[in-house]
Design a protein around this motif. Structure first.
Motif, mmCIF file in Angstrom:
data_model
loop_
_atom_site.group_PDB
_atom_site.id
_atom_site.type_symbol
_atom_site.label_atom_id
_atom_site.label_comp_id
_atom_site.label_asym_id
_atom_site.label_seq_id
_atom_site.Cartn_x
_atom_site.Cartn_y
_atom_site.Cartn_z
ATOM 1 N N SER A 155 30.159 27.851 29.473
ATOM 2 C CA SER A 155 28.983 27.835 28.329
ATOM 3 C C SER A 155 27.635 28.625 29.127
ATOM 4 N N GLN A 156 27.770 28.964 30.431
ATOM 5 C CA GLN A 156 26.795 29.391 31.197
ATOM 6 C C GLN A 156 26.399 30.844 30.967
ATOM 7 N N ALA A 157 27.557 31.589 30.453
ATOM 8 C CA ALA A 157 27.268 32.918 30.260
ATOM 9 C C ALA A 157 28.442 33.644 29.316
ATOM 10 N N VAL A 158 28.333 34.991 28.886
ATOM 11 C CA VAL A 158 29.057 35.753 28.131
ATOM 12 C C VAL A 158 29.864 36.639 29.135
ATOM 13 N N ALA A 159 29.321 37.159 30.160
ATOM 14 C CA ALA A 159 29.948 37.896 31.245
ATOM 15 C C ALA A 159 29.946 37.207 32.491
ATOM 16 N N TRP A 160 31.118 37.541 33.305
ATOM 17 C CA TRP A 160 31.488 36.982 34.613
ATOM 18 C C TRP A 160 31.918 38.046 35.485
ATOM 19 N N ARG A 161 31.468 37.725 36.898
ATOM 20 C CA ARG A 161 32.240 38.674 37.789
ATOM 21 C C ARG A 161 33.177 37.717 38.625
ATOM 22 N N TYR A 162 34.440 38.519 39.047
ATOM 23 C CA TYR A 162 35.359 37.677 39.954
ATOM 24 C C TYR A 162 35.171 38.211 41.160
ATOM 25 N N ARG A 163 34.722 37.335 42.237
ATOM 26 C CA ARG A 163 34.529 37.766 43.442
ATOM 27 C C ARG A 163 35.339 36.942 44.317
ATOM 28 N N GLN A 164 35.543 37.513 45.587
ATOM 29 C CA GLN A 164 36.497 37.067 46.808
ATOM 30 C C GLN A 164 35.332 36.387 47.704
ATOM 31 N N ALA A 185 34.584 35.246 51.446
ATOM 32 C CA ALA A 185 34.779 35.317 52.965
ATOM 33 C C ALA A 185 36.194 34.489 53.415
ATOM 34 N N SER A 186 36.151 33.195 52.871
ATOM 35 C CA SER A 186 37.222 32.294 53.013
ATOM 36 C C SER A 186 38.558 32.534 52.485
ATOM 37 N N GLY A 187 38.390 33.472 51.565
ATOM 38 C CA GLY A 187 39.653 33.932 50.572
ATOM 39 C C GLY A 187 39.810 33.403 49.417
ATOM 40 N N HIS A 188 38.693 32.259 48.973
ATOM 41 C CA HIS A 188 38.457 31.526 47.635
ATOM 42 C C HIS A 188 38.085 32.691 46.616
ATOM 43 N N GLY A 189 38.648 32.618 45.621
ATOM 44 C CA GLY A 189 38.275 33.575 44.359
ATOM 45 C C GLY A 189 37.431 32.554 43.505
ATOM 46 N N VAL A 190 36.280 33.135 43.072
ATOM 47 C CA VAL A 190 35.343 32.488 42.065
ATOM 48 C C VAL A 190 34.931 33.425 40.873
ATOM 49 N N LEU A 191 34.652 32.736 39.620
ATOM 50 C CA LEU A 191 34.157 33.723 38.596
ATOM 51 C C LEU A 191 32.669 33.303 38.589
ATOM 52 N N GLU A 192 31.764 34.135 38.699
ATOM 53 C CA GLU A 192 30.199 34.063 38.882
ATOM 54 C C GLU A 192 29.733 34.385 37.702
ATOM 55 N N PRO A 193 28.668 33.595 36.797
ATOM 56 C CA PRO A 193 28.118 34.003 35.716
ATOM 57 C C PRO A 193 27.231 35.233 35.962
ATOM 58 N N VAL A 194 27.122 36.106 35.031
ATOM 59 C CA VAL A 194 26.256 37.275 34.964
ATOM 60 C C VAL A 194 25.190 36.664 34.002
ATOM 61 N N ARG A 195 23.832 36.316 34.455
ATOM 62 C CA ARG A 195 22.912 35.527 33.690
ATOM 63 C C ARG A 195 22.117 36.485 32.769
ATOM 64 N N HIS A 196 22.192 37.902 33.362
ATOM 65 C CA HIS A 196 21.060 38.942 32.935
ATOM 66 C C HIS A 196 21.828 39.892 32.367
ATOM 67 N N ILE A 197 22.144 40.219 31.185
ATOM 68 C CA ILE A 197 22.876 41.382 30.608
ATOM 69 C C ILE A 197 21.769 42.470 29.947
ATOM 70 N N GLY A 198 21.855 43.572 29.984
ATOM 71 C CA GLY A 198 20.906 44.486 29.197
ATOM 72 C C GLY A 198 21.416 44.472 28.072
ATOM 73 N N SER A 199 19.849 44.428 27.231
ATOM 74 C CA SER A 199 20.123 44.306 25.625
ATOM 75 C C SER A 199 20.852 45.586 25.009
ATOM 76 N N LEU A 200 21.585 46.537 25.626
ATOM 77 C CA LEU A 200 22.038 47.686 25.002
ATOM 78 C C LEU A 200 22.872 47.359 23.876
ATOM 79 N N ALA A 201 22.532 48.089 22.737
ATOM 80 C CA ALA A 201 23.109 47.985 21.285
ATOM 81 C C ALA A 201 24.079 49.250 21.175
ATOM 82 N N LEU A 202 24.890 49.241 20.181
ATOM 83 C CA LEU A 202 25.634 50.507 20.040
ATOM 84 C C LEU A 202 25.094 51.261 19.343
ATOM 85 N N ASN A 203 23.964 51.015 18.630
ATOM 86 C CA ASN A 203 22.929 51.965 17.803
ATOM 87 C C ASN A 203 22.404 52.731 19.074
ATOM 88 N N ASP A 204 22.061 52.356 20.138
ATOM 89 C CA ASP A 204 21.306 52.886 21.238
ATOM 90 C C ASP A 204 22.197 54.288 21.707
#
Length: 292
Positions: free
Chosen positions: A33-42, A44-63
């Motif tokens: 529920s935190q976001a609609v876009a996520w980044r997968y990051r590794q 340094a310990s080797g643990h993988g996490v999904l980080e929320p992208v909280r600010h997405i550009g307001s780009l529209a298809l009509n643009d």
């Protein structure tokens, strides 16, 4: 004796805890529920996490201008996917700065209210794709695995991982996951003149690509939809400049006055791309007095 034994057990548990802390851990599901876009990051310990992208550009298809044919294909495929109908993995290739990444982001903005989600994965982390797919497989949302500026060198591990996910794995494909990738290379791998040496000819002159060429084509062929982007003409470039200037608040008079400067800007940059047009519009409207 009992006290020494208990102390030994305690020390052993502490040591095990420290070892477990530095070992790679299974990928955990985030709070979706935190976001609609996520980044997968590794880490340094080797643990993988999904980080929320909280600010997405307001780009529209009509643009997005001057890529109507490409936009129609990507939007149609994305709409089919969101509506639960059959859809394809997509490879967007071609000239830099022509809207490949922007089009994917605009589709996310358009269809996020209907349950579309995006997970950005770097090329270096593609070996973890099976773990990412497992985490989202039972979710009700539809997930695009997004790989930007994708290309491989010979022998990279991520090549085989992506190839397996797209098609050819023993595991069945996951209906709520698609891969959208952008690349400047049509076949995602470097192509050399020596590769053609393995090509064979039949007696009647028919050409058969050799194994090296076949291997290089095999990954891109696993994308069901190929969408190509091409350099813009001068008129197309100026139309995109006008669109971005208008979006930033320029008047019709300012847009007309900016045309010669926009052409000089493109000449200096050596490119008439959508990215260059956007950068010019920001520079032009950011100057003192440009908005007066």
């Amino acid at each position: 004796m009992t006290t020494n034994f208990e102390h030994l057990i305690l020390r052993a548990e502490q040591l095990i805890g420290r070892i477990e802390a530095v070992l790679p851990q299974p990928l955990g599901a985030p709070d979706w529920s935190q976001a609609v876009a996520w980044r997968y990051r590794q880490r340094a310990s080797g643990h993988g996490v999904l980080e929320p992208v909280r600010h997405i550009g307001s780009l529209a298809l009509n643009d997005l201008k001057e890529i109507d044919a490409q936009k129609a294909k990507i939007e149609r495929n994305t709409r089919q996917f969101v509506e639960g109908r059959p859809a394809n993995n997509v490879l967007l290739t071609g000239a830099r700065g022509t809207g490949k990444s922007s089009l994917i982001k605009a589709c996310l903005n358009a269809y996020a209210p209907q349950g579309l989600r995006l997970i950005e994965v770097d090329k270096a982390d593609l070996t973890d794709l099976p773990d990412i797919v497992d985490v989202v497989a039972d979710r009700p949302e539809k997930f695009i695995i997004y790989c930007d500026d994708l290309s491989f060198e010979e022998g990279e591990a991520g090549y085989k991982a992506l190839k397996s996910i797209l098609d050819g794995s023993v595991a069945a494909s996951t209906p709520n996951v698609l891969v959208y990738a952008t690349s400047n290379r049509r076949h995602l791998l470097p192509e050399y003149m020596k590769d053609n040496l393995s090509t064979t000819h039949t007696d009647d002159g028919e050409i058969h690509p050799g194994e090296v060429v076949e291997e290089k084509v095999s990954l891109s062929e696993r994308f069901g939809l190929w969408v190509s982007f091409y350099p813009f003409s001068q008129d197309e470039y100026l139309a995109i400049v006008a669109q971005w200037l208008g979006a930033l608040g320029a008047t019709a008079q300012q847009i007309a006055a900016a045309r010669p400067q926009a052409l000089v800007w493109a000449l200096e940059r050596g490119s008439r791309s959508g990215r260059v047009a956007y950068q010019f519009a920001r520079d032009y409207m950011g100057r003192d007095g440009a908005a007066d």
